[in-house]
Design a protein around this motif. Sequence first.
Motif, short mmCIF file in Angstrom:
data_model
loop_
_atom_site.label_atom_id
_atom_site.label_comp_id
_atom_site.label_asym_id
_atom_site.label_seq_id
_atom_site.Cartn_x
_atom_site.Cartn_y
_atom_site.Cartn_z
N ALA A 82 31.25 -63.55 -112.58
CA ALA A 82 31.70 -62.32 -113.23
C ALA A 82 31.17 -61.09 -112.50
CB ALA A 82 31.24 -62.31 -114.69
N GLU A 83 29.88 -61.10 -112.18
CA GLU A 83 29.29 -59.95 -111.48
C GLU A 83 29.88 -59.78 -110.08
OE1 GLU A 83 25.58 -61.85 -113.49
OE2 GLU A 83 27.66 -62.42 -113.10
N ILE A 84 30.16 -60.91 -109.40
CA ILE A 84 30.72 -60.85 -108.04
C ILE A 84 32.08 -60.19 -108.05
CG2 ILE A 84 31.65 -62.26 -106.15
CD1 ILE A 84 29.39 -64.29 -106.73
N TYR A 85 32.95 -60.64 -108.95
CA TYR A 85 34.30 -60.07 -108.99
C TYR A 85 34.30 -58.64 -109.53
CZ TYR A 85 36.67 -64.29 -107.49
OH TYR A 85 37.13 -65.34 -106.72
N GLN A 86 33.38 -58.34 -110.42
CA GLN A 86 33.25 -56.97 -110.90
C GLN A 86 32.82 -56.04 -109.75
OE1 GLN A 86 30.62 -56.57 -114.28
NE2 GLN A 86 30.65 -54.33 -114.22
N LYS A 87 31.86 -56.51 -108.95
CA LYS A 87 31.42 -55.71 -107.81
C LYS A 87 32.54 -55.56 -106.79
CE LYS A 87 28.19 -53.47 -105.62
NZ LYS A 87 27.61 -52.24 -106.20
N LEU A 88 33.32 -56.63 -106.60
CA LEU A 88 34.43 -56.59 -105.66
C LEU A 88 35.47 -55.56 -106.08
CD1 LEU A 88 35.21 -57.95 -103.05
CD2 LEU A 88 36.30 -59.77 -104.36
N GLU A 89 35.78 -55.53 -107.36
CA GLU A 89 36.73 -54.53 -107.87
C GLU A 89 36.18 -53.12 -107.68
OE1 GLU A 89 37.70 -55.34 -111.91
OE2 GLU A 89 38.44 -57.38 -111.49
N GLU A 90 34.88 -52.97 -107.93
CA GLU A 90 34.24 -51.66 -107.80
C GLU A 90 34.31 -51.14 -106.37
OE1 GLU A 90 29.69 -50.22 -107.46
OE2 GLU A 90 30.11 -51.51 -109.20
N GLU A 127 53.49 -57.16 -104.14
CA GLU A 127 52.39 -56.52 -103.41
C GLU A 127 51.10 -56.53 -104.22
OE1 GLU A 127 52.27 -55.20 -100.19
OE2 GLU A 127 54.06 -56.45 -100.14
N GLU A 128 51.19 -56.29 -105.53
CA GLU A 128 49.98 -56.26 -106.35
C GLU A 128 49.29 -57.62 -106.36
OE1 GLU A 128 48.65 -55.29 -110.95
OE2 GLU A 128 50.63 -54.70 -110.23
N GLU A 129 50.10 -58.71 -106.42
CA GLU A 129 49.52 -60.05 -106.40
C GLU A 129 48.92 -60.35 -105.04
OE1 GLU A 129 51.86 -63.20 -108.60
OE2 GLU A 129 53.38 -61.63 -108.38
N LYS A 130 49.55 -59.84 -103.98
CA LYS A 130 49.01 -60.05 -102.64
C LYS A 130 47.62 -59.42 -102.51
CE LYS A 130 53.26 -60.35 -99.88
NZ LYS A 130 54.00 -59.76 -98.75
N GLU A 131 47.46 -58.24 -103.11
CA GLU A 131 46.16 -57.58 -103.04
C GLU A 131 45.10 -58.42 -103.76
OE1 GLU A 131 46.35 -53.52 -104.30
OE2 GLU A 131 48.13 -53.10 -103.11
N ASP A 132 45.48 -59.05 -104.87
CA ASP A 132 44.54 -59.92 -105.58
C ASP A 132 44.15 -61.12 -104.72
OD1 ASP A 132 44.57 -58.30 -107.77
OD2 ASP A 132 46.08 -59.45 -108.86
N LYS A 171 34.68 -61.65 -98.48
CA LYS A 171 34.53 -60.57 -99.45
C LYS A 171 33.66 -61.00 -100.63
CE LYS A 171 38.82 -58.02 -98.58
NZ LYS A 171 40.15 -57.66 -99.12
N LEU A 172 33.81 -62.26 -101.03
CA LEU A 172 32.96 -62.78 -102.11
C LEU A 172 31.50 -62.79 -101.68
CD1 LEU A 172 35.13 -65.81 -103.33
CD2 LEU A 172 35.02 -63.51 -104.32
N ILE A 212 25.00 -57.21 -104.69
CA ILE A 212 24.31 -57.24 -105.99
C ILE A 212 22.99 -58.00 -105.93
CG2 ILE A 212 26.49 -57.09 -107.25
CD1 ILE A 212 26.31 -60.06 -107.85
N SER A 213 22.72 -58.65 -104.79
CA SER A 213 21.52 -59.51 -104.71
C SER A 213 20.46 -59.02 -103.74
CB SER A 213 21.93 -60.93 -104.29
OG SER A 213 22.92 -61.44 -105.13
#
Length: 549
Positions: free
Chosen positions: A440-448, A471-476, A484-485, A492-493
């Motif tokens: 959860a924190e990883i994907y939250q940081k990625l979005e940020e 295009e929006e799904e491609k970005e995901d 990136k992960l 965060i670490s």
Amino acid sequence: MLRSNIRPDRLTLPYVLKSVAGLVDCELGRVIHGVIAKIGIEFDSFVRVSLVDMYVKVELLGCALQVFDESPERNKLGSILLWNVLMNGCCKVGDLRKAKELFDAMPVRNVGSWNSLINGFMRDGEVDRARELFDCMPEKNVVSWTTMVTGYSQNGHHEKALSMFSQILEVGVKPNDLTVVSALSACAKVGALEAGVHIHKYLSSNGFWLNKAIGTALVDMYAKCGNIESASQVFAMTKEKDLLTWSVMIWGWAIHGCFQQAFEYFDKMKSKGFKPDGVVFLAILTACSHSGQVDKGLSFFESMKLDYAIEPTMKHYALIVDLLGRAGQLDEALSFIKNMPLDPDMVIWGALFCACRTHKNTEMAELTSENVLQLEPKHPGGYVFLSNIYAGAGRWEDVERVRNLMKNRGAEKDPGWSCIEVDGHVLSFVAGYHAHEHTAEIYQKLEEITRSARKQGYTPETEWVLHNIEEEEKEDALGSHSEKLALAFALISTSPKTTIRIVKNLRVCGDCHSMMKYISRMNEREIILRDIKRFHHFKDGICSCGDYW
């Protein structure tokens, strides 16, 4: 000796058998065996062991087993060496069933018996069985521990190799040079710089001499862990250098994009009296390829053939194709392939395809993919290449057809993974990974960081996603790339402004490369990414490759 009518005895013939084994001469070995039988000393225990050892080393295991079976002393307690030599021979030829059978039947075992079988299991990839045997050992020596460290590293279990090395130090066993080299090799494979530095400090404080083996391993570790400056310092401190030491240092400069230093060290190496071999030329050609030094690279290639009489291998030809392709000289690269004295393989066509994609030459890329599929119908690379082409052209039905063909033929694409070292522990991530305890924190940081990067001008490069989706799904899909992960987890670490080091098993995609540049500037972090081709040092929004990759 025979011509002088001097009769060889039980002390002479074992050395003769050792020489026969060194020559790997089966027929001569049988002749010497006949001489031993004629003299009447074939049942001497020392001669018997030497006979079994000779037959094992000339790969006549059947003869070795026969000599063993005919040995009346084999069931005596003092025959342990005879058993160990035969068991070790079975392990070397991969007959682990027989080796285990011998191990179980031994009248008595010593630590060498256990080490031989553990090594056999490791050589055959039976890592768990090796560990099970290791844990059952009544006593262990440094060879036992070294066998485990080396075995884990050679089988790709690098984190376990480093954990085992740590246990060695905890139990108070002093590692030998091979233990250290194997542990440093494991560090190099996964980019575990912190663990490598710890080993280096241990060596310095425990009286280890910086000999050729350890010096070379340290240079390799520092170079592959992204610290080329420390690699250079260790290289300078290593007084006893051989050709391999020089090769590793030149490789280091090459994969870090430091072509001028690579050329400088190449010249220094020659001035010290070392004659470059094929491996050194691979390193120097890599330096040319990563820096766009086309003329220089072609000059080195010709010098290798004319000045040093080194016959180029497929790897050398692939580097020239890569050199020309990166520089946009696609026609020249294709002409070079057609005029090669060797039949081009997957690597050759793969190098040309990457250049075609970079320079958007669809026609030549399609030709390249067809050649790949003709060469190896089950290799996933050809299908990936072809689907890339069709996706780029928006031909989604063809993409689906190629993917189905790939699936039906059992060709599986290697999954992308990235790993980082945090607090001395190596953590791995795969694309789309959601099983991590900090998901959860990883994907939250990625979005940020993606939102912040967008404000700075970053735009996801969706052409790196092959599916026919919006295009929006491609970005995901791009957001779940393993590097990136790993980057998000590192942010965060680790403490602010700490250098982030990431190792990736595939070539970094253009979108991730672009993202890394933005993050390095926004977060004031140096990011060092090692992919399958080279190092990328991101700092203040700029990559050391100059976007030439």
